[in-house]
Scaffold this motif. Structure first.
Motif, PDB file in Angstrom:
ATOM      1  N   MET A 119       0.835  -1.197   0.000  1.00  0.00           N
ATOM      2  CA  MET A 119       0.000   0.000   0.000  1.00  0.00           C
ATOM      3  C   MET A 119       0.876   1.257   0.000  1.00  0.00           C
ATOM      4  SD  MET A 119      -2.881  -1.233  -0.396  1.00  0.00           S
ATOM      5  CE  MET A 119      -3.809   0.289  -0.315  1.00  0.00           C
ATOM      6  N   THR A 120       1.276   1.652  -1.181  1.00  0.00           N
ATOM      7  CA  THR A 120       1.987   2.902  -1.361  1.00  0.00           C
ATOM      8  C   THR A 120       1.024   4.067  -1.109  1.00  0.00           C
ATOM      9  OG1 THR A 120       1.413   3.010  -3.706  1.00  0.00           O
ATOM     10  CG2 THR A 120       3.435   1.823  -3.120  1.00  0.00           C
ATOM     11  N   PRO A 121       1.547   5.277  -0.874  1.00  0.00           N
ATOM     12  CA  PRO A 121       0.642   6.427  -0.675  1.00  0.00           C
ATOM     13  C   PRO A 121      -0.333   6.614  -1.833  1.00  0.00           C
ATOM     14  CG  PRO A 121       2.866   7.004  -0.011  1.00  0.00           C
ATOM     15  CD  PRO A 121       2.951   5.640  -0.632  1.00  0.00           C
ATOM     16  N   GLU A 122       0.134   6.364  -3.061  1.00  0.00           N
ATOM     17  CA  GLU A 122      -0.737   6.508  -4.223  1.00  0.00           C
ATOM     18  C   GLU A 122      -1.864   5.478  -4.185  1.00  0.00           C
ATOM     19  OE1 GLU A 122       2.546   6.259  -4.301  1.00  0.00           O
ATOM     20  OE2 GLU A 122       3.136   8.287  -4.922  1.00  0.00           O
ATOM     21  N   ARG A 123      -1.502   4.238  -3.813  1.00  0.00           N
ATOM     22  CA  ARG A 123      -2.530   3.198  -3.779  1.00  0.00           C
ATOM     23  C   ARG A 123      -3.485   3.394  -2.615  1.00  0.00           C
ATOM     24  NH1 ARG A 123       0.022  -1.412  -5.472  1.00  0.00           N
ATOM     25  NH2 ARG A 123      -0.939  -1.227  -7.519  1.00  0.00           N
ATOM     26  N   VAL A 124      -3.002   3.948  -1.506  1.00  0.00           N
ATOM     27  CA  VAL A 124      -3.895   4.247  -0.379  1.00  0.00           C
ATOM     28  C   VAL A 124      -4.977   5.223  -0.822  1.00  0.00           C
ATOM     29  CG1 VAL A 124      -4.059   5.381   1.871  1.00  0.00           C
ATOM     30  CG2 VAL A 124      -2.229   3.741   1.428  1.00  0.00           C
TER      31      VAL A 124
END
Length: 207
Positions: free
Chosen positions: A120-125
């Protein structure tokens, strides 16, 4: 040897729909499990069966193959009470099936998959939050329907209910709380009470 072979992955809601339909209709079949995380649906052998490389895939004894979970449901349910003969009721069922693949599954299923199988990268979050919100909007529509009706179409369960059940039943695995949806929870209980019902398999994290 049975006439039907189902290629599937137990954690797949799309696959569960088909196994649930087969069980509700008491149809014998051979189950061949494929690990999608190990690329087992991308091997030359499987692509020769289904060039799309996805499960569920239903293969007949004469070699014919049927893909896409909702299409498989309609084939299996033909001639049963799960697929209405009335022209308008059948169109209503098809409407739910199309909506499920366009508005429901791409959000609820994807949120569930990401939370268990993706870093869960910041973009995917951020994207996950959007998926969850869209998933709740899909559940809002279902809640409205089941507030006034026991089933998706008519007075009895149909393939529309089977299609909607699988990923709805595990929405909380994607961070979507079902507590605000009492009508949906009662509908899930009605589904679970059907003769031949089988539940979704629990998710195993691979992260």
């Amino acid at each position: 040897m049975t006439d039907l072979t189902l290629y599937d992955c137990l954690e797949s809601g799309n696959g569960h729909k088909v196994r649930l339909m087969l069980s509700l209709l008491d149809i014998d079949y051979t189950l061949v499990l494929k690990d999608i995380h190990k690329g087992e649906t991308r091997t030359p052998e499987f692509l020769a069966i289904n060039p799309i490389g996805r499960i569920p895939t239903l293969q007949f004894s004469d070699g014919r193959v049927l893909a896409e979970s909702n299409a498989i449901l309609c084939y299996l349910a033909e001639g049963s009470d799960y697929l209405p003969q009335d022209r308008f009721a059948r169109a209503q069922v098809l409407s739910w099936l199309m909506w499920e693949q366009y508005e429901h599954e791409p959000n609820i299923a994807v949120a569930r998959f990401w939370m268990h199988h993706q870093e869960m990268t910041p973009e995917r979050v951020k994207l996950l939050t959007e998926k969850q919100e869209k998933g709740r909007k899909a559940l809002d529509l279902m809640e409205m329907n089941f507030t006034y009706a026991n089933w998706a179409v008519g007075n009895d369960p149909t393939v529309a209910d089977v299609s909607l059940y699988s990923y709805t039943s595990v929405a909380e695995e994607g961070g979507i709380d079902l507590a605000p949806y009492p009508a949906i929870r009662k509908w899930l209980d009605r589904m679970a009470a059907l003769p031949g019902f089988i539940p979704m398999e629990p998710f195993e994290d691979t992260k």
